[in-house]
Design an enzyme around this catalytic site. Structure first.
Site, PDB file in Angstrom:
ATOM      1  N   HIS A 105     -63.624 -76.552-115.792  1.00  0.00           N
ATOM      2  CA  HIS A 105     -63.768 -77.866-115.118  1.00  0.00           C
ATOM      3  C   HIS A 105     -63.888 -77.269-113.658  1.00  0.00           C
ATOM      4  CE1 HIS A 105     -62.750 -81.396-112.649  1.00  0.00           C
ATOM      5  NE2 HIS A 105     -62.768 -81.875-113.876  1.00  0.00           N
ATOM      6  N   GLY A 186     -55.467 -76.467 -91.601  1.00  0.00           N
ATOM      7  CA  GLY A 186     -55.060 -75.043 -91.951  1.00  0.00           C
ATOM      8  C   GLY A 186     -56.020 -73.999 -91.630  1.00  0.00           C
ATOM      9  N   HIS A 191     -56.698 -69.368 -99.062  1.00  0.00           N
ATOM     10  CA  HIS A 191     -55.515 -68.664 -99.358  1.00  0.00           C
ATOM     11  C   HIS A 191     -56.067 -67.762-100.573  1.00  0.00           C
ATOM     12  CE1 HIS A 191     -51.728 -68.020-101.401  1.00  0.00           C
ATOM     13  NE2 HIS A 191     -51.086 -68.620-100.648  1.00  0.00           N
ATOM     14  N   PRO A 192     -55.508 -66.619-100.326  1.00  0.00           N
ATOM     15  CA  PRO A 192     -56.112 -65.611-101.354  1.00  0.00           C
ATOM     16  C   PRO A 192     -55.796 -65.941-102.800  1.00  0.00           C
ATOM     17  CG  PRO A 192     -54.360 -64.697-100.189  1.00  0.00           C
ATOM     18  CD  PRO A 192     -54.500 -65.794 -99.544  1.00  0.00           C
ATOM     19  N   ALA A 194     -54.527 -69.262-103.858  1.00  0.00           N
ATOM     20  CA  ALA A 194     -54.393 -70.672-104.084  1.00  0.00           C
ATOM     21  C   ALA A 194     -55.593 -71.386-103.425  1.00  0.00           C
ATOM     22  CB  ALA A 194     -53.205 -71.275-103.462  1.00  0.00           C
ATOM     23  N   GLY A 195     -56.565 -70.517-103.038  1.00  0.00           N
ATOM     24  CA  GLY A 195     -57.871 -71.458-102.579  1.00  0.00           C
ATOM     25  C   GLY A 195     -57.737 -72.376-101.501  1.00  0.00           C
TER      26      GLY A 195
END
Lengths: 321, 321
Positions: A105, A186, A191-192, A194-195
C-alpha cells in the site's frame, strides 16, 4: 407518557445511576491509517494508546501484512480524539522507521493519513477545525510535516490524498521543497523516520471489495478503470484491480466516498455487468471495517423495490428514539 | 475508558437528569389491528388512547383505506400495554360498527387481532400470560368474545388466525355456537357491533406487500396461492391476493412469520418469478409497520453477495454497544 429530554449536544454530567447504553455526545469518528501491519507488538501499542485515552473508543482495528498497514476506527468527542491521535503519533513516531518499511500500500508517513468524519451531532466544520488543530499539534510536537486534505485542504489542488501521497516517502524531500507543496504545518523537510502525515475531514467512506470468479488480474484492472471516477466512471468511486495471491482471485478494491450519492448497489451492478463482458461472474463482495446502516438499507430498498420506506420503520431505531 | 453498566432487565428508577434515550426496561411489543382505515377522526382517537397511557409508546401507525384497517405498533412493559389495549378497545367498541364496515381485508372484530411480541428482556411466556390477562379483561369489560391464538392458543386447532377468522364477522354467530369454537373468554354470541377479538403471542412478523404492475386480481391470487405455506408454498409465509381499487393494482399481501427462516428476499424473488409467468412485473413492494433491521440487512447481503459480513460492522450498532 413521559417525554424524554432532547439529546444534549454538549458534554453533560452523567449520573452513575444512568443505566442506559447509547452515546449522547456529539460524535466524531477518526480512521487513522498507520504504516505497520506485521509487528503485533507495535500494533498492540498503537491500539493501547487509543484505549488508554479517556473519552475515546476503539471501535475497530484491522491489519494487513501484505499492505504492511493497520487501520484503526475511533469515535469520541473532539477533545478526546485529539488526545488519542497525539498518543497514537507518539507510539508510531517512536516505533516505525519508514526507511525499513516495505508494503503493497502506498504510504508517506508512519502515521500515514488521519481523516475525521462527522457522525452524531457533529458537523463537517467541527471536523475541519479538529483536523487543523490536530495537524498543528502533531507537527509541533513530533516535527512531522503535515498536509491537510479533503474538506480541510488549504488548496483545491491538495484535496486528493493520492495527489499528496504521490512519490510516497521516498520522494518526500523533493516534494516538500517543490512549489505548491509547502506543508500546512511543520518543517519543510521530512521527519527522517516518520515521513509526513496527511490529516483532514471527509464524509464516511465505505471500503468495498468485489472478488471476481477469475484469476485474471487484467480483468479486475479494466473493471476498476471503468468504474472509478478518475478514468471516466462514477463520481464517488476510487478503485484499483488487485490480485489475491492466497486465493488466486482477482479483486476490484474500492473506496466509495459518498455512498449517498454513488450507492453501493449501483457500483455492484456496474461491476457485475462489466465482468460479464469478460465472461466473468462476481464471486462475492466484502466490506472492510465499518459501514453506515443506511448504505445497506438503501441497497435492500433498491433490490426489493421498496416504496415509501422510512428508516423510522426499523424496529431497533424506533426503540432507541 | 469508562465502562457502561450492563442493561438492567427490571424497571429501575430513572433520574430526571438522565439524558439518554434508549429504553432499558423489559419490552413487549403489541400490534393491534383495528377495523377502521378511513375515518381520520376515529383513527386519531385510537392513537390518542394509546398515547394517553403512561408507559406505553406508540411506535408506528398505518391505515389502509382499501383494507379499511389500521395497524398500530406499541411498545412498553406488560402493565402499560394492558392499559393501552383496554383504552384502544374502549374507543373501537364505541366508534366502529362492523354491520356498516366494508373493506378488502378479512375481519372478525372492531379490534380484530392483538398480538404480543417479546422484544428486549421479555419472554414468550410473559407475552402468553399478558395475552390471557388482556383477553379476560376486555371480554369482561366490553362483552366481546375473545379467542386466544398462536403461542397463547388453548388448542392447537385454534392457533392459526386464518382458521379463527374464517367466515369473518358475518358468520360469527354460527361459529361461536359450533363445537370446538367456544371462545376462550366472553359471551358465546358476537358483540352486535364489535364482533369478536383474537388475542395472542407470537414472534415478530413482517407485514409485506408486493404490488404488481397489473389490475388483474386473479394473477395476485394465483401468486399468493403459490407462495403461501398453506397451499404448498414457503413455510413461514401467509399470503392473499387483493385489489387496490384506488390505484387499480393487484397486490400480493403477506405476513412473513419467521423472517430468519423464510427471508424477505427469497419471497420477493419467488413472487417476481411467478409474476413473469403471467407477463407481469413487480411494480413495487412495501413494508407495513415496523421491521427488524436484520431482515433488511440479510436482504442487502444476499443481493450484494456479501461474504463474511457481521452486524458488528454496522457503525451505528458499534456506537451503541
Amino acid at each position: 407518557m413521559k417525554r424524554r429530554a432532547a439529546p444534549v449536544k454538549r458534554k453533560a454530567a452523567v449520573p452513575d445511576e444512568c443505566l442506559c447504553y447509547k452515546i449522547f455526545m456529539p460524535i466524531i469518528e477518526s480512521i487513522p491509517n498507520v504504516s505497520e501491519g506485521r509487528r503485533r507488538d507495535v500494533i498492540e501499542r498503537l491500539a493501547g494508546a487509543v484505549r488508554a485515552t479517556p473519552g475515546a473508543r476503539l471501535l475497530d482495528q484491522s491489519s494487513d501484512p501484505s499492505h504492511n498497514r493497520s487501520v484503526f476506527t475511533l469515535a469520541g468527542d473532539a477533545d478526546s480524539l485529539e488526545a488519542a491521535i497525539v498518543a497514537l503519533f507518539a507510539v508510531a513516531v517512536d516505533a516505525i522507521d519508514l526507511r525499513q518499511h516495505q508494503g503493497e500500500h502506498p504510504r508517506v508517513g508512519a502515521v500515514d493519513v488521519v481523516p475525521f468524519v462527522p457522525i452524531e451531532g457533529a458537523t463537517m466544520a467541527d471536523c475541519v477545525a479538529l483536523a487543523k488543530r490536530v495537524g498543528a499539534v502533531v507537527a509541533e510536537r513530533f516535527h512531522v510535516p503535515v498536509y491537510l486534505y479533503e474538506e480541510a485542504a488549504s488548496d483545491p489542488a491538495r484535496r486528493n490524498l493520492e495527489d499528496i501521497r504521490r512519490g510516497e516517502f521516498e520522494a518526500l524531500a523533493t516534494k516538500l521543497a517543490s512549489p505548491g507543496w509547502t506543508p500546512d504545518f511543520g518543517p519543510t523537510s521530512p521527519h527522517p523516520s516518520a515521513g509526513a502525515s496527511v490529516i483532514g475531514a471527509r464524509m464516511p467512506l465505505i471500503a468495498y471489495n468485489i472478488n471476481l470468479n477469475t484469476d485474471r488480474l487484467d480483468v479486475a484492472k479494466k473493471i476498476a478503470a471503468a468504474i472509478r471516477h478518475s478514468s471516466g466512471g462514477m463520481r464517488f468511486v476510487k478503485a484499483m484491480g488487485v490480485k489475491l495471491e492466497d486465493r488466486n482471485l482477482a479483486q476490484v478494491s474500492m473506496n466509495l466516498t459518498n455512498y449517498e450519492k454513488t450507492p453501493v448497489f449501483r457500483v455492484f451492478e456496474m461491476v457485475k455487468r462489466e465482468a460479464e463482458r469478460y465472461g466473468v461472474a462476481v464471486l462475492e463482495s466484502e466490506i472492510v471495517g465499518l459501514v453506515p446502516a443506511a448504505a445497506l438499507m438503501r441497497s435492500a430498498e433498491y433490490y426489493l423495490q421498496l416504496q415509501n420506506f422510512s428508516d423510522a420503520q426499523v424496529l431497533e431505531k424506533k426503540l432507541a428514539d
